[in-house]
Every structure is written in C-alpha cells, then in structure tokens.
Motif scaffolding. Structure first.
Motif, PDB file in Angstrom:
ATOM      1  N   GLY A 144      24.798  39.772  37.596  1.00 15.98           N
ATOM      2  CA  GLY A 144      25.449  40.974  37.064  1.00 15.98           C
ATOM      3  C   GLY A 144      25.158  41.159  35.593  1.00 15.98           C
ATOM      4  N   ASN A 145      25.170  40.058  34.856  1.00 20.09           N
ATOM      5  CA  ASN A 145      24.883  40.133  33.430  1.00 20.09           C
ATOM      6  C   ASN A 145      23.450  40.596  33.183  1.00 20.09           C
ATOM      7  N   ALA A 146      22.511  40.127  34.019  1.00 17.94           N
ATOM      8  CA  ALA A 146      21.111  40.537  33.889  1.00 17.94           C
ATOM      9  C   ALA A 146      20.955  42.030  34.178  1.00 17.94           C
ATOM     10  N   LEU A 147      21.705  42.550  35.156  1.00 15.38           N
ATOM     11  CA  LEU A 147      21.669  43.991  35.427  1.00 15.38           C
ATOM     12  C   LEU A 147      22.113  44.777  34.197  1.00 15.38           C
ATOM     13  N   VAL A 148      23.228  44.356  33.607  1.00 15.90           N
ATOM     14  CA  VAL A 148      23.746  45.047  32.424  1.00 15.90           C
ATOM     15  C   VAL A 148      22.725  45.002  31.292  1.00 15.90           C
ATOM     16  N   ASP A 149      22.107  43.836  31.091  1.00 15.66           N
ATOM     17  CA  ASP A 149      21.158  43.680  29.994  1.00 15.66           C
ATOM     18  C   ASP A 149      19.894  44.511  30.178  1.00 15.66           C
ATOM     19  N   THR A 150      19.592  44.901  31.429  1.00 12.05           N
ATOM     20  CA  THR A 150      18.428  45.750  31.671  1.00 12.05           C
ATOM     21  C   THR A 150      18.815  47.222  31.803  1.00 12.05           C
ATOM     22  N   GLY A 151      20.026  47.575  31.384  1.00  9.63           N
ATOM     23  CA  GLY A 151      20.422  48.975  31.321  1.00  9.63           C
ATOM     24  C   GLY A 151      21.117  49.513  32.554  1.00  9.63           C
ATOM     25  N   ILE A 152      21.450  48.657  33.502  1.00 14.19           N
ATOM     26  CA  ILE A 152      22.148  49.107  34.710  1.00 14.19           C
ATOM     27  C   ILE A 152      23.644  49.176  34.422  1.00 14.19           C
ATOM     28  N   GLU A 153      24.254  50.298  34.776  1.00 13.82           N
ATOM     29  CA  GLU A 153      25.680  50.524  34.537  1.00 13.82           C
ATOM     30  C   GLU A 153      26.517  50.431  35.813  1.00 13.82           C
ATOM     31  N   ASN A 154      25.871  50.679  36.976  1.00  9.40           N
ATOM     32  CA  ASN A 154      26.607  50.810  38.230  1.00  9.40           C
ATOM     33  C   ASN A 154      25.977  49.940  39.313  1.00  9.40           C
ATOM     34  N   GLN A 171      35.604  49.624  50.152  1.00 15.64           N
ATOM     35  CA  GLN A 171      35.670  51.038  49.787  1.00 15.64           C
ATOM     36  C   GLN A 171      36.606  51.273  48.595  1.00 15.64           C
ATOM     37  N   GLU A 172      36.461  50.415  47.605  1.00 16.62           N
ATOM     38  CA  GLU A 172      37.190  50.618  46.352  1.00 16.62           C
ATOM     39  C   GLU A 172      36.310  50.167  45.194  1.00 16.62           C
ATOM     40  N   PRO A 173      36.454  50.833  44.044  1.00 18.85           N
ATOM     41  CA  PRO A 173      35.669  50.439  42.873  1.00 18.85           C
ATOM     42  C   PRO A 173      36.414  49.418  42.026  1.00 18.85           C
ATOM     43  N   PHE A 174      35.662  48.704  41.211  1.00 21.47           N
ATOM     44  CA  PHE A 174      36.270  47.863  40.178  1.00 21.47           C
ATOM     45  C   PHE A 174      35.259  47.670  39.053  1.00 21.47           C
ATOM     46  N   TRP A 175      35.784  47.395  37.889  1.00 18.55           N
ATOM     47  CA  TRP A 175      34.953  47.028  36.755  1.00 18.55           C
ATOM     48  C   TRP A 175      34.711  45.527  36.820  1.00 18.55           C
ATOM     49  N   TRP A 176      33.439  45.132  36.779  1.00 19.05           N
ATOM     50  CA  TRP A 176      33.085  43.708  36.777  1.00 19.05           C
ATOM     51  C   TRP A 176      32.725  43.328  35.341  1.00 19.05           C
ATOM     52  N   ARG A 183      30.487  45.423  30.848  1.00 21.55           N
ATOM     53  CA  ARG A 183      31.047  45.681  32.176  1.00 21.55           C
ATOM     54  C   ARG A 183      30.052  46.413  33.064  1.00 21.55           C
ATOM     55  N   LEU A 184      30.177  46.147  34.348  1.00 24.72           N
ATOM     56  CA  LEU A 184      29.397  46.813  35.375  1.00 24.72           C
ATOM     57  C   LEU A 184      30.393  47.496  36.313  1.00 24.72           C
ATOM     58  N   LEU A 185      30.193  48.784  36.575  1.00 21.28           N
ATOM     59  CA  LEU A 185      31.078  49.507  37.486  1.00 21.28           C
ATOM     60  C   LEU A 185      30.573  49.307  38.912  1.00 21.28           C
ATOM     61  N   GLU A 302      42.722  55.243  37.875  1.00 24.27           N
ATOM     62  CA  GLU A 302      42.570  53.998  37.124  1.00 24.27           C
ATOM     63  C   GLU A 302      41.777  52.995  37.955  1.00 24.27           C
ATOM     64  N   ILE A 303      40.798  52.375  37.342  1.00 22.83           N
ATOM     65  CA  ILE A 303      39.943  51.410  38.024  1.00 22.83           C
ATOM     66  C   ILE A 303      40.232  50.021  37.470  1.00 22.83           C
ATOM     67  N   PRO A 304      40.591  49.072  38.322  1.00 24.44           N
ATOM     68  CA  PRO A 304      40.940  47.736  37.824  1.00 24.44           C
ATOM     69  C   PRO A 304      39.712  46.978  37.317  1.00 24.44           C
ATOM     70  N   THR A 305      39.951  46.000  36.468  1.00 28.41           N
ATOM     71  CA  THR A 305      38.890  45.162  35.904  1.00 28.41           C
ATOM     72  C   THR A 305      39.071  43.725  36.372  1.00 28.41           C
ATOM     73  N   TYR A 306      37.976  43.111  36.807  1.00 33.24           N
ATOM     74  CA  TYR A 306      37.981  41.708  37.205  1.00 33.24           C
ATOM     75  C   TYR A 306      36.776  41.028  36.556  1.00 33.24           C
ATOM     76  N   SER A 307      36.875  39.736  36.415  1.00 32.74           N
ATOM     77  CA  SER A 307      35.756  38.959  35.884  1.00 32.74           C
ATOM     78  C   SER A 307      35.546  37.730  36.743  1.00 32.74           C
ATOM     79  N   GLY A 308      34.409  37.106  36.599  1.00 35.46           N
ATOM     80  CA  GLY A 308      34.125  35.886  37.333  1.00 35.46           C
ATOM     81  C   GLY A 308      32.918  36.001  38.229  1.00 35.46           C
ATOM     82  N   ASP A 309      32.575  34.895  38.827  1.00 30.61           N
ATOM     83  CA  ASP A 309      31.396  34.805  39.684  1.00 30.61           C
ATOM     84  C   ASP A 309      31.682  35.402  41.063  1.00 30.61           C
TER      85      ASP A 309
END
Length: 817
Positions: A144-154, A171-176, A183-185, A302-309
């Motif tokens: 996920g971090n590599a996606l963000v670093d290459t400009g991916i947002e979603n 069928q629900e979104p979250f912020w990673w 963050r990645l949506l 409102e979209i919840p935020t989670y972190s972790g592997d």
C-alpha cells in the motif's frame, strides 16, 4: 425493494480477471490479454463510427499494466496508436497495478514495476490514480505504501473468500493509513464475478444467417430480466440489512463467466433493456474505477480510517513449491547484491536488470498453476503450467547469477586456469557493516597439494594473519572449504591470500576424540573455544543440549545466563512436525481439501513429531563447531538438522535437509521455533514484510488473518534490553499460535490472541485443491540463523542485520590486472 428509501445506481466495472496460468498456458494468457485489448479497441471504433452507437458508454478497466505492456512490446505502431486513442477517450482505463501478486515480492522489484503504468500514462497526458486488486486476499502494508509513493490515491479490491476473507465489511470504503501518515482510499468490494452471478452478463444466442454467417444476439426477453431483477433486488436488500449508506453500488462483471475472459459489448444491450424496465429503481451505468472514487469523494459520508498490515490468506500457496520458492528468494537477494555493486549501471545494463525483475515478478504473481493442479495432477496442462511457473524462478536465478558473474569478472575475478593464484577478493554488497565468517571458493585437489605442508591466510594491505577453519567436502579430501572471519564496512572490498607456512597443517578440523571416534567425553583437552559431543554444543555464548527422542531441550544464553527456549513450548527447537488430513468415506481428493477452509487442516488431522535418533559431530575448530541431529518422522524418509555455532558471536545457523515422501492427501510440514527473550514477558515480535516491519496481531487491519504470515528475510523478538533474531532465507511462511484445527479468530475479534505467541516455520504444504502445487516429494534444504543479544533491542537494526546476513559476502578468486 418496497422499503427502499432511495433509488440506487449500479456502477458497473467491466474487466477480465488476469490469471497468468490457471485457465491456460502462461504464454497463451499473454496472447489472450493482448487480443482482449484489440477487441476493446474494435468495439470503441464501432461506437465512434456509428455502427454500434447503441453501445455508447462502453468502458473496459484493465486490471493490470502487464497486459498493456505486453501489447506495447508486441504490436505494430498502428495498433498502439489505436490503443492510445481508446485510452485517451476513456473507453480503456489504465490502473496502477502491474500484476496481482503474492507477498513473496520485495520492495525493490515492486516499486520498480509499479512505476511502469504511471510513467506510460504520463507520456500520454492521462491521469492514473487508481488501482484494482482482484481475487487475492490481501496485500502488505508495504505494498500500500508503494502504491501511494507512485502516485496512486485509490485502491478497489474484490476479495475471493475461498479459503480466505475480506477485512472489515464488504462493499464499504475506508482510508488505509500508512506508517508515514499518507493514506490510500480503499473500496472493499464484493466478489469480482458478482455481476455475472447477478445475471448482468447476458446469455448470447449464436445463430446462422441465410448467407452462412454466424451472428450473436443477446437473450434479453422479459423473463430473463425478471430473474435478474429478483437477484439484484435481493442483493440490494442484503446491503440494506447491513445499513449500507450509499446510493451507488460498485459491481464488477466479466464478459463471460470465468477468469481470463474477453470484453462483451452485449452487456450494453442488457443495460439498455434493464434501464428501460427497472431503471427508475436501480439504474445501471458502466464506469471505471477512477470514476467510482470520484463519485465516492463527492459524497458527504464519513469514511473511517484504519492502519496496519493486510495479510494475504492465499500466501500459504507459496509453500507448495518449496524448491522454486527457495530459488526465487535467492535470486531476489542476489539482485540486492547486484544493485549494491552496480550503483551506476557501470557493469550491468538496465535492460538486464529489467529481465531479471520480469522473471521475479512473474513468479510472485498469484497464479501458481492449473485449476486441475490437485484434482488431476497428472494432466498435461497441470504439469505444463507448474513447470512454466518454476521456470520463472529458475530463469530469475540464472539471470541473477549471470549478472553477478559479469560484475565479478569486471572486478578482477580470475577463472579456472592451471596457474590461478590462491588470492581472493571479498566484497560486502550491503549498505551496512557486517562481521561474518566467510566461505571462500572451494579448494580442489591440485590446490590442496600445493598447501600440503601447511599455510596461513593473510589479509593483503595490512598483512594480518587471519584465523581460519577448514572442512572436507568428501571423504577423500579432494575438495575443501575454507572459512575466515572478517569485518566489513558498507560496500567494502578486501583481498586475502593463502601463503605457504610450515607451522600449519591442511587438515579438516576435528576435536581430539578417543580412538573409537565416539564424542561422548564432557571436557576434552583442546584449545578450541567451542565444544561439541553427542549430547551438547557449546561456545562462549551458547550451550545447546538435546535428548534422545525429545530433540533440543535447552538453549542457554551464557552471557546473560538465561534460557532462550520458552517454558510453554509444545515442541522443542527445530523439531519437525508433520500433519496429514486423510480422506474420509465419501470424500474425493478435491473435497477433502475444500473442507479445510481457513484452518488449512481438517478437524480429524493426524500429527506426528520428529524424534531425535542419532547425533554426529561434524567439525570443531577455532571459528565454529558443527553437529548433525537426525530425526525420524512420518511423511519423510530422511530428516537431518545441522547446527553450526560460532566461537566469536552469539549466533547459531541451522540447516534442515529432508527427503519428503510424495503424498496426494493434504499435508503440512512445520519447524518449531520456540525461542523468546525474557520468556516472552514484556516482549514484542516483529516480522519483516514487503517494504517494512509489522507487529503481527497488533499492526493489522481489523478482520484480517492472525494465524500465518508471509515474511521477507526474517523476524525479531525484542525487549527493553535484549533481542533475538531468526533469519528465514528459504522459508517465507510463519505460523503463529496453536497448530490445532480450531474456530478461526480474526484480528480485532478478541483480546486473547498474543503478539508473543509460539512460532513455527511453515516449510511446505499441499493443501489447496486448485491452483497451487501438490508434489512435495524429493530432497529439500532449508536454512535458518538465530542470533541474540543486547544490540538487537531495535527491530529495525535486527532486521537490517538479518538482511545483510542473508545477502552475505561475495567471494571469488582474484588477480590484479
């Protein structure tokens, strides 16, 4: 639907799920992927010409950039222009993923490949900010971090819950959120064939015209649409029951039901017919992943935020091919060494690196073989796909060694010749300091004759005599390994020479045992700092004791006077454990595997523990002592554990050699790793996964797997004043906690699961009824290293040391020009 509070809109994403294999040969899949893009281009051109104006709005999302890259490499300039026209128009959507991957791949190759789609899109002035992750059951936080670093947002995911599970709610979104705060949506979607299951892919009639041509006509009569209406409204009601809060529903569909399937323009015919009858209740529009997220961002929810592997439930499949997985991991480490030695591409062309990376990433792609892999393992297709998959690891291994050979030759390697000097260059390719007992290239008979009266090892430049140790590779003494201990700064090079010296004798190191050659005396008169006999292995840093049957029962840190084996262990250190789930009456070889579920074993699993039966002392010298422990166990005809304890550091290497029986029924082989600092009290366990470190069962998304993990180079157990590190260069799978079949607990469901639970190396398995390998039979070798002490309190330093140790020191015969 009568209780529905609002009209819904299905945002339909048409795609083809890419499996490189599974349904056909890998090279055929490439051909299909290229042709699918041509079919989309033709559909686009028919729409533009007016021939199929009724298909206006047709879109196609390309799951993985690999398909586009394959097209660009193989097709004419004219086709490429037509492709880019369709991309710019929006008929074809590029996404940021290169392939759907297992967790074997490391960050160096992952980041390199993720850049490809973005760079191609930038060349056309097209925006790519979304990725589509389909079928697989997770991706590491580093991914996920590599996606963000290459400009991916979603990130749009569609987990296939066969032997797995999606996190959180479908069928629900979250912020990673990543460790660096970026963050990645994520839209946590449903199964990727949901649209086909609902009937949105219409049945097609194939009819013959009077002129003799075949034509296709979608079956869209009223009864068909009514049946689809029941399915869709039932699904919508299910979402409402889970308090679904959006008025749009993302659903994916394939042109035909299955993986690696073509685009289908007739889906537009279905959409037109549906919207004419039911569009006021549920309106369907074809869309892209990018447009889905744009609509999501425009809501006020409102979209919840989670972190972790996000551990991948399917990562266990890599244990079905232990030999090729080992080759792959060695090639991946060699690439790290190559990059350390070839910092400015001065020795190796970038194109050579890219070919190596291509083979690495194709092996780590999530498809391992055929759908028939375990039901009909004798079939030509199953065998062909398996050999081709292994071929990617083999070719990566060959390319890595060829590249490294080229570098070493340019750095002064002298190849075999009559007059080759006994001079060696040693290079640390790592970005950190390393202290290592380095194995030099093998000395052969004609060289040992030159040194028969003795020799010394001298470090050129400072003239220091180095302590060394030798081992015979065969009983004749015609091949000898020579080891020296040296310290290296990052990327440092050293040169050593063998010099004749009457005071030394070229003999393999062995303790002064009695004439009967039985090592059973507690203390022998020897100047060596290490000791070994039939009952223990001891250095200034460690004392290891074993018992017949039980195996290794004690592993004492002599500096701290503490036991490093857990008191609550069920199996002793490096004890092998074999499991088999046998077919029961009425089961076939496929159903017994399907019934394993997420446990990876049946309720009636049979388990056997290895019993220690014999011990051999192999070598004792000034640098290390080495012993072999032999075990007997079900499922194998040979099992040997070789321990190598070092004189000058708190470190023990373990090498497991096994001849595995070939068994069709589902099996697991584990190696017990019951180590701990401070008896696991107030300690933390850390795993290296792709792109970073995690604390398993702590740093994870809710609802994810907590039983097993696919790691990179190793793991660490740390406390405030001590640490212990286990390197796992060959075996990426780690089982955590009980081996029993049990009620499956997900992360966040209970507080009773511990980060400091018992650990096992999951060396091999053949538990899947599809895709992954089944043939575990034959000879295998798995290596481990265990080291500990106060300097390993930092998990970051511990894993960096582990990576450096696994990558190793490069050594070769050398002659100055």
């Amino acid at each position: 639907m009568n209780n529905r509070q609002r009209p819904y809109k299905i945002k339909l994403i048409q795609h083809s799920h890419l499996d490189i294999g599974f349904t056909d040969r890998q090279e055929k899949i490439k051909q299909l992927s290229i042709d699918f893009l041509k079919q989309v281009i033709r559909i686009n051109e028919k729409i533009e010409s007016g021939e199929r104006r009724d298909w206006n709005g047709f879109k196609w999302t390309c799951e993985a950039y690999w398909s586009v890259e394959s097209f660009l490499k193989s097709e004419s300039k004219e086709w490429i222009v037509r492709l880019e026209q369709a991309i710019k128009k929006g008929t074809i959507e590029l996404t940021g993923d290169y392939l759907h991957l297992s967790e074997l791949i490391d960050e160096q190759v992952l980041v390199s490949k993720l850049k490809a789609s973005r760079e191609y899109a930038d060349s056309m002035g097209v925006k790519v900010n979304s990725s589509m992750n389909v079928d697989i059951n997770g991706c590491s936080q580093g991914y996920g971090n590599a996606l963000v670093d290459t400009g991916i947002e979603n990130l749009f995911t569609c987990v296939h819950t066969h032997h797995g599970m999606y996190p959180l709610k479908r069928q629900e979104p979250f912020w990673w959120e990543m460790p660096n705060g970026k963050r990645l949506l994520v839209w946590n979607g449903d199964h990727y064939h949901l649209g086909n299951d609902l009937g949105i892919e219409p049945l097609v009639m194939i009819e013959k015209e009077e002129q003799g041509n075949f034509v296709t006509t979608p079956v869209l009569h009223e009864d068909v649409l009514k049946d689809v209406y029941k399915r869709i409204t039932s699904y919508v009601q299910e979402l409402e029951n889970q308090e679904y809060k959006y008025n749009f529903i993302p659903i994916t569909v394939s042109g035909l039901y299955g993986d690696n399937c073509p685009p289908n323009g007739h889906i537009m015919d279905f959409i037109e017919a549906w919207n004419g009858m039911y569009g006021d209740e549920v309106f369907i529009e074809m869309t892209t992943v990018h447009d889905l997220f744009e609509e999501l961002k425009n809501t006020d929810k409102e979209i919840p935020t989670y972190s972790g592997d996000w551990p991948d439930w399917w990562s266990d499949g890599v244990g079905s091919t232990p030999k090729s997985t080992k080759l792959f991991r060695e090639a991946q480490r060699k690439l790290r060494a190559i990059n350390g030695l070839n910092t400015e591409n001065q020795y190796i062309e970038q194109s050579e690196i890219e070919e190596l990376e291509n083979n690495l990433i194709l092996f780590s792609e999530h498809t391992w073989g055929s759908a028939l892999a375990n039901g009909k393992p004798w079939s030509s297709l199953a065998q062909s796909l398996r050999f081709r998959k292994d071929m990617y690891a083999t070719q990566a291994h060959v390319r890595a060694w060829k590249a490294l050979d080229k570098i070493l030759y340019k750095k002064g390697e002298v190849l075999l010749s009559v007059n080759r000097p006994l001079t060696f260059k040693l290079i640390n390719p790592n970005p950190l300091s390393v202290k290592e007992v380095v194995k030099l290239p093998v000395l052969r008979k004609w060289q040992t004759i030159l040194l028969k009266d003795g020799f010394k090892v001298v470090e050129k430049g400072n003239g220091n005599d180095l302590v060394y140790q030798t081992e015979n590779l065969d009983s004749s003494g015609k091949k000898i390994e020579l080891y020296v201990e040296l310290e290296f700064a990052p990327y440092e090079e050293k040169i050593i020479e063998l010099m004749p010296c009457k005071q030394e004798k070229l003999i393999a190191s062995l303790s002064p045992v009695p004439r009967d050659k039985v090592n059973d005396v507690a203390k022998l008169n020897t100047n060596n700092p290490v000791e070994a006999n039939m009952f223990r292995l001891e250095t200034p840093f460690v004392k290891i004791v074993w018992k017949q049957g039980d195996g290794i029962v004690s592993w004492i840190d002599k500096q701290e006077k503490k036991e490093l084996l857990r008191g609550d262990r069920l199996y002793n250190a490096f004890t092998p454990i074999y499991e088999i789930t046998k077919k029961r009456e009425g089961e076939d070889i496929g159903s017994v595997r399907r019934h394993l579920g997420r446990n990876r074993k049946g309720f009636h699993v049979e388990r056997d523990r290895g019993k220690l039966t014999n011990v051999k002392v192999l070598s004792i010298g000034p640098l290390y002592a080495k012993v072999e422990l032999q075990y007997e166990m079900e499922g194998v005809s040979y099992f040997s554990l070789v321990l190598k304890a070092y004189a000058n550091s708190p470190r023990v290497d373990a090498s497991i050699r096994v001849n595995k029986d070939s068994v069709w029924e589902p099996e697991n082989v584990y190696i017990s790793l019951p180590f701990a600092v401070n008896q696991a009290v107030e300690t933390e366990t850390w795993f290296e996964k792709t792109g970073g470190l995690i604390r398993p069962r702590i740093d994870q998304l809710p609802g994810t797997c907590v039983d097993f993990y696919c790691i990179q180079e190793g793991l660490a157990m740390t406390s405030n004043d001590q640490g212990l590190v286990i390197c796992t260069p060959d075996t990426p799978l780690i089982q955590m906690g009980s081996l029993d079949a049990k009620e499956v607990v997900l992360h966040g469901d209970t507080e009773h699961i511990k980060n400091s639970d018992l650990l096992y190396s999951w060396a091999m398995n053949n538990i899947w009824e599809t895709n992954f390998g089944i043939e575990l039979g034959g000879f295998h070798e798995f290596s481990y290293s265990v080291f500990w002490g106060g300097e390993y309190c930092s998990p970051q330093h511990s894993i960096e040391t582990c990576r450096g140790l696994n990558t190793g020191i490069v050594s070769f015969y050398y002659e100055e020009n």
